[in-house]
Design an enzyme around this catalytic site. Structure first.
Site, PDB file in Angstrom:
ATOM      1  N   GLU A  35      40.463  32.125  44.729  1.00 29.13           N
ATOM      2  CA  GLU A  35      41.022  31.892  43.402  1.00 29.13           C
ATOM      3  C   GLU A  35      42.483  31.560  43.642  1.00 29.13           C
ATOM      4  O   GLU A  35      43.224  32.369  44.198  1.00 29.13           O
ATOM      5  CB  GLU A  35      40.815  33.131  42.534  1.00 29.13           C
ATOM      6  N   CYS A  74      48.048  34.549  37.711  1.00 27.62           N
ATOM      7  CA  CYS A  74      47.275  33.314  37.932  1.00 27.62           C
ATOM      8  C   CYS A  74      47.081  32.575  36.613  1.00 27.62           C
ATOM      9  O   CYS A  74      46.870  31.371  36.596  1.00 27.62           O
ATOM     10  CB  CYS A  74      45.884  33.607  38.477  1.00 27.62           C
TER      11      CYS A  74
END
Lengths: 485, 485
Positions: A225, A262
């Site tokens: 990720e 993120c």
């Protein structure tokens, strides 16, 4: 301390034994093991919080919250595991003649290498979601410590090991490799006994691991990720009605945790006009009130300052507003402004600046909004600051957005990733290396499972998950019909 | 005919439109589309069977059966799709405050490139399982025609297109690229609008596509099923009781379809002794009765003859028995014999010879059986010719076998891959490039799906799969509880 290749090899070999042990546990037993680990993490006191605070500069309250989230991950993934949803059992009993009795369930892939993230020292590091979901899948874990928070890692490592021991599992189900050079992680990923890799962090780090996994003589899946710029699409009707609150909301999300998420919304896309002019004033005012803050570590802060400078020097990019910044070693928030045309012409503007920096893209019309969205690569999230009317008038934007991300928000801000079944924390490349999986929520377990079918086996030799009388009381699909326990 | 790069690009671009169309269909509508296609395939007559017979040399009865299987694939995958199992809906309704309303379902990845297999001109080619599962996932398909059966492909292509037209879908949901050079397939896989690849065939072809998919600036998942040697483990108690029938059964499976199945049992592993001596006699006799046959095409037959010769010349390998073989261009069955020690010392003996050739590995004891099994790479299947007592006395073999394959058989032979929910047709590398997926059975659909979450959306803007009143009547997990329609 840098571990030698031999030490890493020994740990991977031991992890194979730990994996074999976990494979013999039922889903219920693995859930119990996870609860035992959760209890040890929950029992950790100020020592953990203080160490993490020292090592990451994250505020105490945030760290307390992240600790709770981490415990919740272990327990909620265990609860899901118990229902049998990840065993994903299918039984076709055949007809005793031409059609066989075939039964399928999911087993673990093998030992998993987990790479910790600097921005979530608990929830995405040693005892984080990747470790929890690998153990849930029946995979042992070899954790590659993040060099930015070794003491935090050590405390968590010991908590996991205490939980493992109290449950009565061998210490080979979880271990750590240590060292700050890239070669430690590389040696681990190339070890033939490692069967999957999980990573949360930068594009450069994630892509390097993905390539390494694919380059092996036996390729392994690497779920990385790698973050994204998480566009906000502020559509006209919404902007007219809620421009003022939106400015404050955006700046709060952009600067939350010093922008080190993120899902930080680095891109704000809207159509120019009086509503946007007002909103820009709101952004300018809101960002001016943001103080400077320490980032996770010096390397991140240095990269932030460099990338912010690069952004500021791009053609047709101007500073819209900024927060306090008096010290080199602290991050100052800022919002830049560019036009849709300039954005489309310059691919540097699509790159993530990890930290509290946003870019407002002022488009000439909603067609240009579409073009700007079409030009960005895969994202974790896309947020519609929109009314129902906005969506109805711009349905092609919604269609496009579905192709671009893993999670679509209607209002609100993308920071804050809830740990629930319905969460998709993932998205098309380069947000992740495999859009078919999530790294948050119980479904994260799926990354580490593979099906095995048993054809015509006597009942007593089958795994409990597949036996006639369903001793584990799990949900199964039997002869094409869903059968609750 | 070799298509130009421009033609391939145009077809991929059109496929993007077809994909967008499919994405707007509900799971029910996609199931109806699949039924429309199934009906057209079912209606095909002798023209199809005769063309395939001419192009593949497969017997008429086999081809009739394969046609029925192909139709069944479309219908059973559609039936599964309708239940909602692949939408895999999770709804967490939140608390109206801190906890959001989040709803997740699966959508298609994008246009899928499908590569046909020579050994299944219907079930794993133009209208085969990969195409059916991609359409089920809402992905358009660009099919790369197999050069060994162009006429068969053409007939199937037209049947699919008739079904698509009758349903009322645009012709962009399915199209073919044509050409016999590798570059046609490579150009297709490298096209940025292609978002996944499915392949059934040789290791060399599958691995090349996997590497190509990973090398793209946006990597894409490549599911390649590349066959294996599918070991039979004949354990002592079973051998004593059933040696005679086992010999006949093994030879029948080994030579079925001229040995041209991915699940062909090329390896037969047993402990030496009087029972194995008897069995070897049985094998010798049974194989001597097998006539020679044409293979799928001249290239496969040439490779078979070469690989058979290579095997026969390995040290400590002797011919146990053989079938008729008078013509160079036909395949003659054969069984070779080696020792466990020789097998362990020579990795050439682990390689697949595609065709009717088996290798019996005579082990000194069950420990050596374990070592031999441990030395083989990932397999589609492993078959235990065993009694319950055998398994109880050799449980470590069962544990090991689970690490090595996707399907475990207790008795029977691995040829014959049933199209059911519980089928796992896949396995660890090099059997496939991703052991987490299957290419047979409705679960094959999973390869082409990715989740998308909707956070805080008004009900009327949600996809039907996620709406409050569940208009499609599909199974969903709502607030962690499984909720049938």
């Amino acid at each position: 301390m840098e571990m030698s290749n031999e030490q890493i090899h020994d740990i991977a070999s031991a992890a194979w034994n730990g994996y074999q042990y976990l494979q013999k546990l039922t889903v219920r037993e693995r859930a119990d093991l996870m609860y035992a680990i959760a209890e040890e993490i929950e029992a950790l006191d100020e020592e953990l919080i203080n160490a993490a605070h020292r090592e990451t500069a994250l505020p105490l309250a945030r760290l307390q919250g992240e600790k709770g989230r981490t415990v919740h991950q272990w327990r909620s993934y265990a609860d899901a595991l118990r229902t049998g949803v990840y065993a994903d059992v299918r039984i076709d009993t055949g007809d005793g003649a031409a059609k066989s009795d075939i039964r399928k369930y999911n087993k673990g892939l093998g030992p998993v290498a987990v790479f910790g993230a600097s921005n979530f020292p608990f929830a995405f590091s040693t005892a984080g979601g990747d470790t929890a979901s690998a153990i849930a899948a029946g995979c042992s874990v070899v954790y590659k410590e993040h060099p930015a928070h070794p003491e935090t890692s050590r405390i968590m490592e010991h908590a996991i090991k205490r939980g493992v021991a109290k449950f009565g599992a061998p210490d080979t189900v979880f271990d750590c490799v240590k060292g700050s050079s890239n070669s430690v992680g590389e040696t681990l990923v190339l070890n033939p006994l490692i069967k999957a890799v999980a990573f949360t962090g930068s594009f450069r780090g994630g892509k390097a691991l993905f390539d390494l996994g694919a380059s092996r003589s036996e390729p392994v899946p690497v779920f990385a990720e790698m973050g994204s710029v998480n566009p906000i699409l502020a559509l006209p009707d919404y902007l007219n009605q809620h421009g003022e609150t939106l400015a404050a909301q955006y700046v709060a999300s952009l600067t939350l945790g010093v922008g080190q998420f993120c899902t930080n919304p680095g891109l704000f896309i809207a159509v120019k006009g009086s509503a946007l002019t007002l909103l820009k004033e709101g952004l300018k005012k809101a960002i001016s009130e943001i103080g400077e803050s320490s980032m996770l570590h010096a390397g991140i802060c240095k990269a932030f300052q460099e990338n912010k400078t690069i952004l500021s020097k791009q053609p047709d990019v101007e500073l819209l507003g900024k927060g306090v910044n008096t010290q080199e070693d602290k991050a100052g928030a800022a919002i830049y402004l560019t036009s849709g045309a300039a954005f489309l012409a310059n691919q540097h503007l699509r790159e993530e600046v990890f930290g509290p920096v946003g870019l407002v893209v002022e488009c000439s019309d909603t067609d240009e909004v579409y073009a700007v969205l079409a030009s960005v690569p895969g994202q974790l999230t896309i947020t519609f600051a929109a009314t129902v009317v906005d969506i109805q008038q711009n349905s092609s934007l919604l269609t496009l957005a579905q192709e671009k991300c893993g999670r679509l928000l209607f209002g609100g801000m993308p920071t804050g990733v809830e740990v629930v079944y319905a969460m998709q924390h993932g998205g098309p490349f380069p947000a992740t290396t495999d859009s078919r999986f999530t790294s948050v929520g119980p479904d994260a377990v799926k990354r580490f499972l593979r099906p095995v079918s048993f054809q015509n086996w006597p009942n007593q030799l089958l795994p409990q998950e597949l036996q006639d009388d369903n001793p584990l009381k799990i949900a199964r699909i039997v002869n094409t019909v869903y059968t609750p326990e």
